[in-house]
Design an enzyme around this catalytic site. Sequence first.
Site, PDB file in Angstrom:
ATOM      1  N   THR A 203      42.728  30.926  37.946  1.00 57.54           N
ATOM      2  CA  THR A 203      43.540  32.130  37.777  1.00 57.54           C
ATOM      3  C   THR A 203      44.805  31.887  38.572  1.00 57.54           C
ATOM      4  OG1 THR A 203      41.532  33.490  37.722  1.00 57.54           O
ATOM      5  CG2 THR A 203      43.584  34.633  38.171  1.00 57.54           C
ATOM      6  N   ARG A 231      34.760  38.164  25.999  1.00 57.52           N
ATOM      7  CA  ARG A 231      34.561  38.435  27.432  1.00 57.52           C
ATOM      8  C   ARG A 231      35.893  38.625  28.150  1.00 57.52           C
ATOM      9  NH1 ARG A 231      36.081  35.639  32.504  1.00 57.52           N
ATOM     10  NH2 ARG A 231      34.508  36.220  34.047  1.00 57.52           N
ATOM     11  N   GLY A 233      37.400  39.184  32.135  1.00 54.23           N
ATOM     12  CA  GLY A 233      37.074  39.118  33.552  1.00 54.23           C
ATOM     13  C   GLY A 233      37.820  40.159  34.363  1.00 54.23           C
ATOM     14  N   ASP A 234      37.968  39.895  35.635  1.00 49.41           N
ATOM     15  CA  ASP A 234      38.550  40.880  36.553  1.00 49.41           C
ATOM     16  C   ASP A 234      40.065  40.894  36.554  1.00 49.41           C
ATOM     17  OD1 ASP A 234      38.197  38.242  37.856  1.00 49.41           O
ATOM     18  OD2 ASP A 234      39.191  39.213  39.545  1.00 49.41           O
ATOM     19  N   GLY A 256      34.570  36.663  37.962  1.00 43.87           N
ATOM     20  CA  GLY A 256      35.121  37.967  37.653  1.00 43.87           C
ATOM     21  C   GLY A 256      34.138  39.096  37.600  1.00 43.87           C
TER      22      GLY A 256
END
Length: 341
Positions: A203, A231, A233-234, A256
């Site tokens: 990231t 999907r 993630g965060d 995440g």
Amino acid sequence: MAAWLALGAMLAARAQAGVQSDPVHDGAPAAAPLLVLHGGAGVERGSLAAAEEAAARQALARALQAGHAVLREGGAALDAVTAAIAVLEDAPEFNAGRGAVFTHDGHNALDAAVMDGTSGRAGAIAGVRRVRNPIRLARAVMEASPHVMLAGEGAEAFAAARGIELVDPSWFRTDKRWRQLQQARAREQGQAAAAPAHPYFGTVGAVALDARGGLAAGTSTGGMTNKRWGRIGDSPIIGAGTWADARCAVSGTGWGEYYIRAAAAHEICARVRLAGQPLVQAAAEVINRDIPAAGGNGGAIALGADGSIALPFNTGGMYRGWIGADGVPHVAVFDEPLPLP
């Protein structure tokens, strides 16, 4: 009683004049502008060739210089964050933008978010495939739409309407990321060795403090290799991987699902705001204690309105760096010392 009446009269006068009380900045000079960034946790010694490591360090330095150029001219923290992350998105060394990993179906699905700590506004996008710089689209969502998050084809239609640059999906393809997908597929079928130690990482993010004392945060990612079913993630979830308020700005990098469950980025800043914890303590407790206790791992960068910096991570390394008023970029990858201002 007289003192209370005097205080009430002062606050009323300020309100009538359109001036809001700011307990962080009132009566104190703003800290010197700072920019902090990361290129993802989970990198391990021995996993990078010397040339790859050198290229990553150079890209971190370029991103820091791009953001510093904005701050040096008196620009806002949000502008510095956007400029720095766009550089990292164009660098194939990182899992964001051009270097994004592949999904199980063999395409790239990109997520990003920004948040302005001064106004509390935020924007995010998820699952886009043709946006060259997802961070710019996330910012456009914040500034030019009534929404906070857009996803998929709708987000790309909005990008086209706003003149955000779209590219052919081949722009994001790198041979290294394609090989990683093939290796992941082989592991699924029992035809290869065990998965790497940190399959969820990769990231980029930045946090900045400007000359007016304003904070901002942004994060951008390609997600996880071999991800399925759309999907997310965060990184694009406000409060999970990205958060900024008047006192604190955070961008996370890690597994995440655990950052989402912990509302990790917001949790760090909440401990600063509500419990009065020092930023370094709050970040260390969330990233290096709470998330591992739940089963996850990763890292984060955090920046306080007082100029304090926190860079916790619990993996072998985390691409990271900072730049201050002198314009000298400071970068690190593994557990080497990184002197802070």
